[in-house]
Design a protein around this motif. Structure first.
Motif, PDB file in Angstrom:
ATOM      1  N   GLU A 110       0.843  -1.187   0.000  1.00 41.63           N
ATOM      2  CA  GLU A 110       0.000   0.000   0.000  1.00 41.63           C
ATOM      3  C   GLU A 110       0.879   1.238   0.000  1.00 41.63           C
ATOM      4  O   GLU A 110       1.793   1.353   0.795  1.00 41.63           O
ATOM      5  N   MET A 111       0.594   2.161  -0.895  1.00 36.37           N
ATOM      6  CA  MET A 111       1.336   3.414  -0.950  1.00 36.37           C
ATOM      7  C   MET A 111       0.826   4.325   0.157  1.00 36.37           C
ATOM      8  O   MET A 111      -0.388   4.426   0.364  1.00 36.37           O
ATOM      9  N   VAL A 112       1.748   4.969   0.854  1.00 33.06           N
ATOM     10  CA  VAL A 112       1.368   5.910   1.910  1.00 33.06           C
ATOM     11  C   VAL A 112       2.078   7.238   1.668  1.00 33.06           C
ATOM     12  O   VAL A 112       3.157   7.287   1.098  1.00 33.06           O
ATOM     13  N   CYS A 113       1.441   8.322   2.127  1.00 32.60           N
ATOM     14  CA  CYS A 113       2.019   9.659   1.961  1.00 32.60           C
ATOM     15  C   CYS A 113       2.937   9.976   3.145  1.00 32.60           C
ATOM     16  O   CYS A 113       3.242   9.110   3.964  1.00 32.60           O
ATOM     17  N   HIS A 114       3.324  11.238   3.254  1.00 33.92           N
ATOM     18  CA  HIS A 114       4.197  11.680   4.336  1.00 33.92           C
ATOM     19  C   HIS A 114       3.498  11.625   5.701  1.00 33.92           C
ATOM     20  O   HIS A 114       4.155  11.590   6.725  1.00 33.92           O
ATOM     21  N   CYS A 115       2.177  11.601   5.690  1.00 31.77           N
ATOM     22  CA  CYS A 115       1.391  11.487   6.933  1.00 31.77           C
ATOM     23  C   CYS A 115       1.253  10.022   7.366  1.00 31.77           C
ATOM     24  O   CYS A 115       0.612   9.739   8.366  1.00 31.77           O
ATOM     25  N   GLN A 116       1.819   9.129   6.576  1.00 34.42           N
ATOM     26  CA  GLN A 116       1.713   7.689   6.798  1.00 34.42           C
ATOM     27  C   GLN A 116       0.279   7.171   6.634  1.00 34.42           C
ATOM     28  O   GLN A 116      -0.124   6.197   7.247  1.00 34.42           O
ATOM     29  N   LEU A 117      -0.499   7.848   5.788  1.00 32.68           N
ATOM     30  CA  LEU A 117      -1.855   7.411   5.467  1.00 32.68           C
ATOM     31  C   LEU A 117      -1.867   6.862   4.046  1.00 32.68           C
ATOM     32  O   LEU A 117      -1.090   7.309   3.201  1.00 32.68           O
ATOM     33  N   PRO A 118      -2.748   5.905   3.763  1.00 31.45           N
ATOM     34  CA  PRO A 118      -2.839   5.393   2.392  1.00 31.45           C
ATOM     35  C   PRO A 118      -3.236   6.524   1.439  1.00 31.45           C
ATOM     36  O   PRO A 118      -4.143   7.290   1.738  1.00 31.45           O
ATOM     37  N   VAL A 119      -2.521   6.626   0.331  1.00 30.36           N
ATOM     38  CA  VAL A 119      -2.829   7.685  -0.637  1.00 30.36           C
ATOM     39  C   VAL A 119      -4.143   7.388  -1.343  1.00 30.36           C
ATOM     40  O   VAL A 119      -4.568   6.241  -1.449  1.00 30.36           O
ATOM     41  N   ARG A 120      -4.788   8.463  -1.788  1.00 33.50           N
ATOM     42  CA  ARG A 120      -6.006   8.330  -2.594  1.00 33.50           C
ATOM     43  C   ARG A 120      -5.602   8.441  -4.047  1.00 33.50           C
ATOM     44  O   ARG A 120      -4.764   9.272  -4.406  1.00 33.50           O
ATOM     45  N   ILE A 121      -6.222   7.642  -4.882  1.00 29.54           N
ATOM     46  CA  ILE A 121      -5.991   7.756  -6.314  1.00 29.54           C
ATOM     47  C   ILE A 121      -7.191   8.481  -6.895  1.00 29.54           C
ATOM     48  O   ILE A 121      -8.331   8.063  -6.732  1.00 29.54           O
ATOM     49  N   CYS A 122      -6.915   9.603  -7.534  1.00 27.28           N
ATOM     50  CA  CYS A 122      -7.958  10.447  -8.116  1.00 27.28           C
ATOM     51  C   CYS A 122      -7.760  10.517  -9.628  1.00 27.28           C
ATOM     52  O   CYS A 122      -6.730  10.111 -10.147  1.00 27.28           O
ATOM     53  N   THR A 123      -8.735  11.056 -10.316  1.00 28.94           N
ATOM     54  CA  THR A 123      -8.681  11.190 -11.767  1.00 28.94           C
ATOM     55  C   THR A 123      -8.737  12.658 -12.154  1.00 28.94           C
ATOM     56  O   THR A 123      -9.620  13.384 -11.703  1.00 28.94           O
ATOM     57  N   SER A 124      -7.802  13.061 -12.983  1.00 30.92           N
ATOM     58  CA  SER A 124      -7.754  14.448 -13.454  1.00 30.92           C
ATOM     59  C   SER A 124      -8.924  14.730 -14.382  1.00 30.92           C
ATOM     60  O   SER A 124      -9.291  13.911 -15.218  1.00 30.92           O
ATOM     61  N   LYS A 125      -9.464  15.921 -14.228  1.00 32.34           N
ATOM     62  CA  LYS A 125     -10.557  16.371 -15.103  1.00 32.34           C
ATOM     63  C   LYS A 125     -10.149  17.627 -15.876  1.00 32.34           C
ATOM     64  O   LYS A 125     -11.000  18.322 -16.403  1.00 32.34           O
ATOM     65  N   THR A 126      -8.848  17.878 -15.954  1.00 37.28           N
ATOM     66  CA  THR A 126      -8.367  19.061 -16.658  1.00 37.28           C
ATOM     67  C   THR A 126      -8.280  18.794 -18.153  1.00 37.28           C
ATOM     68  O   THR A 126      -8.239  17.645 -18.594  1.00 37.28           O
ATOM     69  N   LYS A 127      -8.220  19.864 -18.932  1.00 36.52           N
ATOM     70  CA  LYS A 127      -8.068  19.738 -20.383  1.00 36.52           C
ATOM     71  C   LYS A 127      -6.701  19.159 -20.741  1.00 36.52           C
ATOM     72  O   LYS A 127      -6.561  18.428 -21.712  1.00 36.52           O
ATOM     73  N   GLU A 128      -5.677  19.506 -19.950  1.00 37.52           N
ATOM     74  CA  GLU A 128      -4.316  19.062 -20.229  1.00 37.52           C
ATOM     75  C   GLU A 128      -4.111  17.575 -19.953  1.00 37.52           C
ATOM     76  O   GLU A 128      -3.320  16.928 -20.615  1.00 37.52           O
TER      77      GLU A 128
END
Length: 103
Positions: free
Chosen positions: A15-33
């Motif tokens: 499991e990937m964790v951030c600097h807070c030692q929490l599991p990261v969320r995987i989100c989806t970009s909605k930008t034009k780029e």
């Protein structure tokens, strides 16, 4: 920025964790780029006063796709090399005979 990978002895899944030692969320970009491109963020990133700076593109699916494409290309190259060798063998075995009838 990079996340750390944690795994428990009871689970083989990492499991990937951030600097807070929490599991990261995987989100989806909605930008034009970058429409539809996945990225990872800290679950605290939207909470006031708990701004973790962790954020990065989720490159794993891209890498898996590239690895599969590279494997397919290597297989194609191998097949083409075999075909070239077979054609060279056939070429050596064939002799061309030309005859002309002059009037």
């Amino acid at each position: 920025m990079s996340a750390t990978i944690q795994s428990s002895s009871s689970s083989a899944q990492k499991e990937m964790v951030c600097h807070c030692q929490l599991p990261v969320r995987i989100c989806t970009s909605k930008t034009k780029e970058h429409p539809g491109k996945k990225f990872q963020v800290c679950p605290n990133s939207l909470k006031p006063g708990k701004k973790c700076k962790y954020w990065e593109w989720d490159e794993e699916p891209v890498q898996q796709s590239l690895d599969a494409e590279i494997a397919a290309i290597k297989e194609d190259v191998s097949d083409l090399k075999k075909e070239v060798l077979e054609l060279k063998k056939k070429k050596r075995g064939h002799r061309v005979h030309i005859s002309c009838n002059l009037l």
